[in-house]
Design a protein around this motif. Sequence first.
Motif: not given
Length: 199
Positions: A26-33, A45-47, A56-65, A71-72
Amino acid sequence: MIAYVRGKLTYIQDDAIIVDVQGIGYEIICANPYAFQSLEKKDVKIYTYQHVREDAQLLYGFKNQEEKYLFTKLISVSGIGPKGAIAIMASVHVGEFVAAIEREDERFLTSFPGVGKKTARQIILDLKGKLAITTAVNEEQTITDPRLDDAVVQDAKEALKALGYSEKEIKATLPKIQQLETETTDALVRKALALLMKN
């Protein structure tokens, strides 16, 4: 929607990480990879937030909820898309950003890429008083390591409280001790005490 991804962090790119989940990457776009660099080849575990568009269908990832929640809310503001929201989150703590919204600090908000005065004002109008986020550090950790059980961490926290350390001191130390190779509460407490006495 994909709420989170749990698997092995196999690769880090400039703007994303790749997490292998049972043979699927899974490719997950993050603010600070590169914040995840020490966890390469380890279980994480990436939220995630799944953004679907026509091409496209993109996944954005975060450290916590908390980060995911902010972000939402940001992408619900007129003039801010996922790219703009992730750029904002690359250089700010969630609590700091929420506090700026609550005090209507337009100067602070316009310091972020892509945020002009109009957008800053829109953020304040749309989000002030509506963000159910505290400025405290979220206790739920993103990173999962099979060597360290959550119960062990919780027991260690209680032991440190009993020794007279404040919640703030304990939270500041937790990210460091959670990366240590230890399996018992006693060992974790000893490591934490060594760090706390250095400060």
